[in-house]
Design an enzyme around this catalytic site. Structure first.
Site, PDB file in Angstrom:
ATOM      1  N   LEU A   1      45.066 -10.547  -8.467  1.00  0.00           N
ATOM      2  CA  LEU A   1      44.836 -10.131  -7.872  1.00  0.00           C
ATOM      3  C   LEU A   1      44.743  -9.663  -6.206  1.00  0.00           C
ATOM      4  CD1 LEU A   1      41.120  -9.814  -9.999  1.00  0.00           C
ATOM      5  CD2 LEU A   1      43.102  -7.595  -9.953  1.00  0.00           C
ATOM      6  N   HIS A   2      45.229  -8.824  -5.606  1.00  0.00           N
ATOM      7  CA  HIS A   2      45.503  -8.457  -4.489  1.00  0.00           C
ATOM      8  C   HIS A   2      45.453  -7.629  -3.603  1.00  0.00           C
ATOM      9  CE1 HIS A   2      49.537  -8.138  -4.723  1.00  0.00           C
ATOM     10  NE2 HIS A   2      49.390  -8.182  -3.623  1.00  0.00           N
TER      11      HIS A   2
END
Ligand code: UD1
Length: 371
Positions: A207-208
């Protein structure tokens, strides 16, 4: 005629696996090319940058611009200023950029203003979502490029629709897959599963995206879904620095540490990531590259976004868009664990030969000389 002076630009983690095959390919033609590698320094930690150079066997950058992080304007402006100085003192025939990060667009703008031809590798991808910073980078970069090297027919269609001349579009294939196919065997020897203490089936999570991690309620919702998933199978989560900062700010880090079957890890290198992807039961991610890697490996992928610039991974590959709604994430996760997930096929020209095709184009259609 002297050799073509080509300045190749990388800045952030997803650039490195795309540039490595090109650097290897130039080296096969030492009488034709004099390539230089410039690292803008957008990503700077060893775990986000240097480890990729080592594992991909890419030579050290000839110049490091040291731009570091900052907001979009600062980062773009710093790359532009530093890159302009570099091009001023290094006469250049062609600037090659890859992907869609701020460094890609900033280097393109500078080269175009200096009337230096630009080649964009991974051109033509569109999410049609201008709220995504990368979409702006893609549109600007393609508009200014003299060579648009594409990895799929959808990218060719997007460029034609925007009026890009047919003689600028080259359907070369997927350079990131060149790296994957070259290092897949080596990645089998990774011991990362043992290091993380994962024995059986597991899900891999990355996730980013600012749209997922910069808002507390969205990030908390996704982690709520993860809490449920890790009650079924282990979840391996190498945490991007942006995401870790946000989890800490929002008070979510301790909560995540408390989930028994969630394996939090620092960012991991290319070989370990490839290993973890190849063996995962399912991958949950908001990354661009991971959508393509899972399609190539035939691993089910749930993309935590409402749209994708890589729709070929949905129409042909193993990718499903699920957004960030916890219920939708959980439902699709359970579909996959129940049914084994969607079967896909490998898109055309994702075959390990993209860099070779790109270099062939440059040999047969060399850039106009501006020096
Ligand atoms: C950037 C790219 C994105 C890409 C992603 C992959 C843009 C607009 N975004 O987003 O397209 O998918 O890289 O990672 O170019 N940080 C570190 N160490 C590092 C790098 C970053 O601590 O080596 C921190 C920064 O200080 C910053 C945060 O991580 O606080 C975000 O970094 P930044 O480069 O701004 O964007 P990414 O989210 O990584």
């Amino acid at each position: 005629m002297d050799r073509l002076k080509i300045v190749n630009v990388v800045g952030a983690r997803p650039n490195f696996m795309k540039m490595a095959p090109l650097m290897a390919e130039y080296a096969k033609h030492p009488s034709l090319f004099a390539p230089l590698l410039v690292h803008t320094g957008q990503h700077f930690d060893d775990g986000m940058s240097d480890i990729f150079f080592r594992q991909l066997g890419m030579r050290k950058a000839d110049a490091h611009l040291g731009v570091n992080s900052g907001n979009h304007a600062q980062q773009t402006a710093r790359v532009m200023m530093e890159m302009d100085g570099f091009l001023q003192s290094n006469p250049t025939d062609l600037v090659v950029v890859v992907g869609d990060v701020n460094s890609t667009m900033a280097a393109t703008l500078v080269a175009a203003k200096r009337n230096i031809p630009v080649a964009h590798v991974e051109a033509g991808l569109r999410s049609f979502d201008r709220a995504m910073p990368e979409e702006v980078n893609r549109v600007v970069t393609d508009a200014l490029s003299d060579y648009c090297f594409t990895h799929s027919e959808e990218a060719n269609v997007n460029l034609r629709r925007e009026g890009v001349a047919a003689d600028k579009i080259f359907f070369a294939g997927n350079v990131m897959i060149d790296s994957l196919l070259r290092l897949k065997e080596e990645s089998r020897h990774s011991t990362i599963r043992k290091t993380l203490g994962v024995e059986g089936a597991y899900a891999l999570l990355t996730l980013h995206r600012p749209s997922n991690v910069d808002t507390q309620s969205t990030l908390a919702g996704i982690l709520g879904a993860v809490r449920q998933i890790q009650q079924d199978i282990a979840v391996v989560f190498p945490v991007h620095p942006r995401t870790k900062k946000r989890m800490q700010e929002f008070g979510l880090w301790e909560e995540a540490e408390g989930m028994r079957n969630l394996k939090l890890a620092d960012p991991i290198g290319y070989l370990d990531m490839l290993h973890l992807t190849a063996h995962a039961k399912v991958v949950l991610s908001d990354s661009g590259g991971v959508q393509e890697e899972t399609t190539l490996l035939g691993v089910p992928c749930l993309t935590l976004r409402e749209n994708t610039e890589r729709s070929v991974t949905v129409t042909e590959g193993t990718n499903i868009l699920v957004g960030s709604d916890p219920k939708r994430i959980l439902d699709e996760f359970r579909n996959i664990t129940g049914s084994g997930g969607k079967r896909g096929r490998i898109p055309e020209k994702w075959d390990g030969k993209a860099a070779e095709r790109i270099i062939r184009v440059l040999i047969e259609n060399p850039p106009r000389r501006v020096r």
